[in-house]
Scaffold this motif. Sequence first.
Motif, PDB file in Angstrom:
ATOM      1  N   ASN A  53      11.389   3.929  -1.172  1.00 46.08           N
ATOM      2  CA  ASN A  53      12.608   4.113  -0.369  1.00 46.08           C
ATOM      3  C   ASN A  53      13.638   3.015  -0.656  1.00 46.08           C
ATOM      4  O   ASN A  53      14.840   3.263  -0.651  1.00 46.08           O
ATOM      5  N   LEU A 102      17.819  11.624   3.979  1.00 49.33           N
ATOM      6  CA  LEU A 102      17.801  10.178   3.784  1.00 49.33           C
ATOM      7  C   LEU A 102      17.996   9.424   5.098  1.00 49.33           C
ATOM      8  O   LEU A 102      17.745   8.234   5.183  1.00 49.33           O
ATOM      9  N   VAL A 103      18.480  10.137   6.114  1.00 51.49           N
ATOM     10  CA  VAL A 103      18.699   9.504   7.408  1.00 51.49           C
ATOM     11  C   VAL A 103      17.362   9.421   8.135  1.00 51.49           C
ATOM     12  O   VAL A 103      16.618  10.398   8.168  1.00 51.49           O
ATOM     13  N   ASP A 137       6.451   2.050  -9.725  1.00 48.59           N
ATOM     14  CA  ASP A 137       5.059   2.447  -9.879  1.00 48.59           C
ATOM     15  C   ASP A 137       4.645   2.868 -11.281  1.00 48.59           C
ATOM     16  O   ASP A 137       3.683   3.601 -11.436  1.00 48.59           O
ATOM     17  N   ARG A 154      14.453   9.728  10.473  1.00 45.44           N
ATOM     18  CA  ARG A 154      14.209  10.844  11.404  1.00 45.44           C
ATOM     19  C   ARG A 154      14.611  10.466  12.825  1.00 45.44           C
ATOM     20  O   ARG A 154      14.272   9.393  13.317  1.00 45.44           O
ATOM     21  N   ARG A 188      16.028  12.082  -5.655  1.00 45.56           N
ATOM     22  CA  ARG A 188      14.783  12.522  -5.038  1.00 45.56           C
ATOM     23  C   ARG A 188      14.993  13.718  -4.112  1.00 45.56           C
ATOM     24  O   ARG A 188      14.052  14.395  -3.750  1.00 45.56           O
ATOM     25  N   GLY A 193       7.098   2.323   2.117  1.00 41.88           N
ATOM     26  CA  GLY A 193       8.552   2.343   1.989  1.00 41.88           C
ATOM     27  C   GLY A 193       9.093   1.618   0.763  1.00 41.88           C
ATOM     28  O   GLY A 193      10.284   1.313   0.703  1.00 41.88           O
ATOM     29  N   ALA A 220       0.832  -1.198   0.000  1.00 41.04           N
ATOM     30  CA  ALA A 220       0.000   0.000   0.000  1.00 41.04           C
ATOM     31  C   ALA A 220       0.869   1.251   0.000  1.00 41.04           C
ATOM     32  O   ALA A 220       2.086   1.178   0.163  1.00 41.04           O
ATOM     33  N   ASN A 221       0.249   2.387  -0.150  1.00 37.64           N
ATOM     34  CA  ASN A 221       0.966   3.664  -0.171  1.00 37.64           C
ATOM     35  C   ASN A 221       1.735   3.899   1.125  1.00 37.64           C
ATOM     36  O   ASN A 221       1.287   3.520   2.202  1.00 37.64           O
TER      37      ASN A 221
END
Lengths: 199, 375
Positions: free
Chosen positions: B38, B60-61, B318, B63, B53, B35, B31-32
């Motif tokens: 990612n 990219l780290v 996608d 959070r 991106r 990840g 699903a949306n």
Amino acid sequence: MAGYPRAVARLVEALERLPGIGPKSAQRLALWMLRQPSERVTAMAQAFLDAVTQVHLCEVCGFFAETDRCTICADPRREAQLVCVVADARELLAIEQTGQFPGLYHVLGGVLSPLDGIGPEELSVAGLLDRVGGGTIGETILALNPTPEGDTTAAYLARLLKPRGVRVTRPAMGLPVGGELSYADKVTLERALAGRQEL
Amino acid sequence: MFLERLELNDFRSWEQLRLQFEAPLTILAGANGQGKTNILEAVLLLAQTRSPRTGRDSELVRRGQREAVVRGEIRRQRGAAGTVAVALRSDGSKVVKIDGQPVRRLVDAVGALAVVFFGPDELRLVSGGPETRRNYLNGCLGQLSPRYLAALAGYRGVLRQRNQLLRSARERPVGGDLLAAFDDGLAAQAAILMAERCRGVEQLSRHAATAHYELSAGAETLQVTYRPHVSLPAEPDPERLQTAVLEQLARRRDEELRRATTLVGPHRDDLAIRLNEVEARTYGSQGQQRTAALALKMAELRVLSTVLDEPAVLLLDDVLSELDDTRRRQVLALIDETDQVVVTCAQTSGFDERSLARSSLWEVAGGAVVARSSP
Ligand SMILES: Nc1ncnc2c1ncn2[C@@H]1O[C@H](COP(=O)(O)OP(=O)(O)OP(=O)(O)O)[C@@H](O)[C@H]1O
Ligand SMILES: [Mg+2]
Ligand SMILES: [Zn+2]
């Protein structure tokens, strides 16, 4: 909670200011110093002091000097008509290592970089023009790193120097593009200087 | 070329992920926001040492964490297997290691893993603005030659410096010689980059024409040409290119000072894309534009594979759901030209039997990737 005595904490703090030294290394160095015989540490401290009090920049070329002039500028055997312009002392020393360069130097103190707030006023450009104005200099070799910044600085200096009637050259190719002069080996550097090209 | 193993640590939404790839086609379904993209982004990071991106590596780290590490093991048809690892700190610093050895310049990491990424943005390659095409060009040619990357980095460097100089000119006047020196510097780097682009686009263009011919069953011809912002001299050698850039700069000097930014140079380049001799961006139908975009990506894959002498890894984010049946089949047929394709999708309904038979189907949900036995 007990920590280091104040004097030790201050030592650690001072060492941390050295480039490339983090808190861990600073502590390691401080503890090592405290274990040394006091003469050794005194000699080190004296070396620091001597370096900063006795050494300043040569009034002519900007290299390190212990009197008004550096040993290179004071050497009557050097050819005063040939001046090699470098960004900083590291490049000067790399060229001196070849033992082949007969002329004098001019240390700019960096390269042009508007992003770092470094313009002509922040470099010793005026000093270079003064020297050239003196009339003894016949050729300036712009030995700046072959990076975009080095190239731009060379282009700038060439624009100022050429109308003043001096020959303006750059070390020949063969230095890796984007590489650094001070990393080049002796032979490469010697060849680059020998085969310099008119700008 | 086959990415056998991928490890993510505190990268984007992934705290820790270990994937072992086996099949020629890996389908990441979910699903949306689970990840999936990612994961593909991590593979791109290994290939290009940066993510298209984002401009800021610190994003990219994961959070709240200090460091992200992505590691990949690569099997090659030619030459020994190898590893690539990229570590990013939240303070923006980055270390890239090839086979455990740190590389001094990021350019040296190029080619260790070659990938072609095709996502929704690439579907807009033809219909979108010039920036999408410049990114495509940089991504493509940058993987082809370290020389291109060096030229791009060199040009961007002087461009930033020159823009800063123009901005500072608003506060206090900048000497004519100083500005002229930055013109020289910019023109020198621009010439190198433009010469690289001339050469690179020529290669790409041949492959794109062939790919489009296949996709459209010979019904249309696709013509891709370099559209430099500073028009090319008859002989595009570096010296003449430099002169051309300098002339343009001189002409727009006042405007540049007024707007405090560089208005001339390859940072404003574009690609001209024509279908049967007419501009596809303005006159192409949506379907035609997408087919042309697909042809451009196929060209990238083939150019890269030719240069490396083995196929690059293809990442499809996608895009399958946005293509009609025919185009989807044509994209999936690229599996035959490559060693490895990794696809993300929400639904797995669009795959034909033949592709499914050669695939690993993985479900991405709740911070984990698990194999699904049957679709
Ligand atoms: N630095 C970060 N730290 C933590 N989480 C992050 C970080 N960057 C992105 N994310 C999270 O990752 C998720 C998006 O992941 P991703 O784009 O891979 O989803 P996706 O599975 O591809 O979804 P879609 O199907 O919509 O494309 C978002 O929930 C976002 O908050
Ligand atoms: Mg996604
Ligand atoms: Zn001196």
